[in-house]
Design an enzyme around this catalytic site. Structure first.
Site, PDB file in Angstrom:
ATOM      1  N   GLY A   1      44.417  36.867  36.231  1.00  0.00           N
ATOM      2  CA  GLY A   1      45.529  38.372  35.867  1.00  0.00           C
ATOM      3  C   GLY A   1      46.615  39.183  36.402  1.00  0.00           C
ATOM      4  O   GLY A   1      47.516  38.896  36.440  1.00  0.00           O
ATOM      5  N   THR A   2      46.066  39.091  37.734  1.00  0.00           N
ATOM      6  CA  THR A   2      46.866  40.028  38.530  1.00  0.00           C
ATOM      7  C   THR A   2      48.000  38.695  39.085  1.00  0.00           C
ATOM      8  O   THR A   2      48.985  39.587  39.319  1.00  0.00           O
ATOM      9  CB  THR A   2      45.795  40.334  40.235  1.00  0.00           C
ATOM     10  OG1 THR A   2      44.545  40.998  39.357  1.00  0.00           O
ATOM     11  CG2 THR A   2      47.015  40.683  41.281  1.00  0.00           C
TER      12      THR A   2
ATOM     13  N   GLY B   1      30.973  33.999  37.759  1.00  0.00           N
ATOM     14  CA  GLY B   1      32.480  33.084  38.213  1.00  0.00           C
ATOM     15  C   GLY B   1      33.280  33.100  36.944  1.00  0.00           C
ATOM     16  O   GLY B   1      34.418  31.961  36.310  1.00  0.00           O
TER      17      GLY B   1
ATOM     18  N   GLN C   1      26.810  39.868  44.356  1.00  0.00           N
ATOM     19  CA  GLN C   1      27.938  38.733  44.892  1.00  0.00           C
ATOM     20  C   GLN C   1      29.288  38.310  44.975  1.00  0.00           C
ATOM     21  O   GLN C   1      29.860  37.720  45.941  1.00  0.00           O
ATOM     22  CB  GLN C   1      27.979  37.074  43.697  1.00  0.00           C
ATOM     23  CG  GLN C   1      26.512  36.631  43.095  1.00  0.00           C
ATOM     24  CD  GLN C   1      26.467  36.064  41.697  1.00  0.00           C
ATOM     25  OE1 GLN C   1      27.276  34.926  41.832  1.00  0.00           O
ATOM     26  NE2 GLN C   1      26.092  36.429  40.744  1.00  0.00           N
ATOM     27  N   ARG C   2      29.917  39.517  45.134  1.00  0.00           N
ATOM     28  CA  ARG C   2      30.827  39.963  45.152  1.00  0.00           C
ATOM     29  C   ARG C   2      30.714  41.169  46.762  1.00  0.00           C
ATOM     30  O   ARG C   2      31.955  41.682  47.391  1.00  0.00           O
ATOM     31  CB  ARG C   2      31.964  40.696  44.360  1.00  0.00           C
ATOM     32  CG  ARG C   2      31.838  39.629  43.516  1.00  0.00           C
ATOM     33  CD  ARG C   2      33.183  40.701  42.300  1.00  0.00           C
ATOM     34  NE  ARG C   2      33.224  41.703  42.251  1.00  0.00           N
ATOM     35  CZ  ARG C   2      34.045  42.531  41.496  1.00  0.00           C
ATOM     36  NH1 ARG C   2      33.509  41.525  40.269  1.00  0.00           N
ATOM     37  NH2 ARG C   2      33.620  43.613  40.676  1.00  0.00           N
TER      38      ARG C   2
ATOM     39  N   ILE D   1      36.057  34.970  43.917  1.00  0.00           N
ATOM     40  CA  ILE D   1      34.224  34.787  43.597  1.00  0.00           C
ATOM     41  C   ILE D   1      34.794  33.363  43.045  1.00  0.00           C
ATOM     42  O   ILE D   1      34.245  32.485  43.506  1.00  0.00           O
ATOM     43  CB  ILE D   1      33.268  35.431  43.738  1.00  0.00           C
ATOM     44  CG1 ILE D   1      33.249  35.809  42.634  1.00  0.00           C
ATOM     45  CG2 ILE D   1      33.873  36.778  44.684  1.00  0.00           C
ATOM     46  CD1 ILE D   1      32.199  36.442  41.950  1.00  0.00           C
ATOM     47  N   ASP D   2      35.398  33.554  41.957  1.00  0.00           N
ATOM     48  CA  ASP D   2      34.940  32.014  40.648  1.00  0.00           C
ATOM     49  C   ASP D   2      35.626  31.306  41.276  1.00  0.00           C
ATOM     50  O   ASP D   2      35.902  29.694  40.607  1.00  0.00           O
ATOM     51  CB  ASP D   2      35.830  32.613  39.645  1.00  0.00           C
ATOM     52  CG  ASP D   2      35.803  33.915  38.684  1.00  0.00           C
ATOM     53  OD1 ASP D   2      34.416  34.730  39.960  1.00  0.00           O
ATOM     54  OD2 ASP D   2      36.704  35.162  38.055  1.00  0.00           O
TER      55      ASP D   2
ATOM     56  N   GLY E   1      43.264  38.089  41.382  1.00  0.00           N
ATOM     57  CA  GLY E   1      42.732  36.478  41.047  1.00  0.00           C
ATOM     58  C   GLY E   1      44.283  36.103  39.829  1.00  0.00           C
ATOM     59  O   GLY E   1      44.800  36.706  40.185  1.00  0.00           O
TER      60      GLY E   1
END
Ligand code: F6P
Length: 357
Positions: A113-114, A179, A283-284, A135-136, A111
């Site tokens: 930060g990555t 999220g 959710q993940r 997922i966000d 995401g």
């Protein structure tokens, strides 16, 4: 001969394996000799030289498998330039691992930060390709991230289940949706699940408007109300606080999360019983949905193509149904948020969904 390194970093999601499979299949079909080094547990593996030499067989049969065969961890971007507890320079260590293995490229799945760390490594002279996972759905420069649709399915299922019990008991229910600081997942799951009130970080709520929306339903003979509340939802009062004041409030916060605060406020204002459900990390979890499998297969194949062409330094995005190489330097550090004025929100309002504003 191609030698690539691969890592998955940050919170996991359902479709990481599907994306890695796409990359490796795309490469093994088109490159004579291929070596794939999988770094264990995200950037940690790259920093500390913890890796495995994988074969294409390792990427077979994983299209439908959630999680990540490489493992993941959170290595905050802001600490990347800070030496570890033994004084190790993490950025130098990552570069050394890369050069020791004589890699042609690092494929980095993660995401925001990555992505920032991927861009830092690019600036440090490494060849990187980033694949947008979360997922966000908050990565700038791509219409969609993988994991998002699968998470919508899980969050929607949670709202669906709550619907039947809420209707039986004539209750007000809050389903808190993940999220982070954005409302994409809550907006989509909320609309898909038929939530009556949707609260997003991008639209600070007025608790009186929320209570009004519940009263309106009650007066119309509807015994239950479902709220889809983003974990990052914020009230108008809190949004008006300075960063410092907000930090102080959060430090002394007595609720497990914002939904419990909202539940208490609704109960006080209307005397109605409110229940909170937090599906959290479910959710993940689980298998990627078909949409994500297709998305990851396409992004993976497009990443392989960029590697074959030795065209590095990009995020592989999906824009208007087409895969696209987007320069990492143009997008790293930017957040894609929900536009409160967007068509989807206007349409949701048109059918009576309240956003508490
Ligand atoms: O970024 C994905 C995400 O699931 C967010 O929606 C959530 O806020 C966060 O990760 C949870 O992080 P952790 O797994 O570290 O608790």
């Amino acid at each position: 001969m191609k030698r690539i390194g691969m890592l998955t970093s940050g919170g996991d999601c359902q479709a990481l394996n599907a994306a890695m499979r796409g990359v490796v299949k795309g490469l093994s079909e088109n490159v004579k000799e291929l070596e794939v080094y999988g770094f264990n547990n995200g950037y940690k593996g790259l920093i500390y030289g913890d890796y495995r030499l994988l074969t294409s067989a390792d990427f077979s049969g994983i299209l439908t498998k959630g999680g990540t065969i490489l493992g993941s961890s959170r290595q905050p971007f802001k600490l990347m330039r800070v030496p570890d507890e033994n004084g190790l320079d993490k950025v130098e260590a990552m570069k050394q691992t890369y050069h020791k293995l004589n890699l042609d490229c690092l494929v980095i799945l993660g995401g925001n930060g990555t992505q920032k760390t991927a861009n830092l490594l690019r600036e440090e002279g490494l060849n990187v390709i980033h694949l947008p996972k979360t997922i966000d759905n908050d990565i700038y420069g791509t219409d969609v991230t993988f994991g998002f649709q699968s998470a919508i399915n899980v969050a929607t299922d949670a709202i669906d289940c709550i619907h039947t019990t809420a209707a039986s008991h004539n209750r007000v229910f809050i389903v808190e949706v993940m999220g982070h600081k954005v409302g994409w997942l809550t907006l989509y799951a909320g609309v898909a699940g038929g939530a009556d009130i949707i609260l997003l970080p991008e639209i600070p709520y007025d608790i009186n408007k929320v209570v009004e929306a519940i009263d309106k339903r009650t007066k119309a003979g509807k015994g239950f109300t479902i709220l889809a509340v983003a974990e990052g939802a914020i009230s108008k009062e809190d949004a008006a606080l300075s960063k410092k004041e907000y930090k102080v409030k959060k430090k002394n916060y007595q609720y497990p999360s914002v939904s419990y605060e909202i539940a208490e406020q609704i109960e006080k204002a209307s005397g109605t019983e409110v229940r909170v459900t937090v599906p959290g990390h479910t959710q993940r979890g689980g298998s990627p949905c078909p949409y994500d499998r297709v998305l990851c297969t396409r992004l993976g194949a497009a990443a392989a193509q960029a590697i074959i062409e030795e065209d590095y330094g990009y995020m592989i995005a999906m824009i208007n149904g087409k895969t696209k190489r987007v320069p990492l330097g143009d997008v790293a550090g930017k957040l894609k948020v929900v536009d409160p004025e967007c068509q989807m929100i206007q349409e949701a309002k048109e059918i009576g969904i309240s956003f508490g504003d």
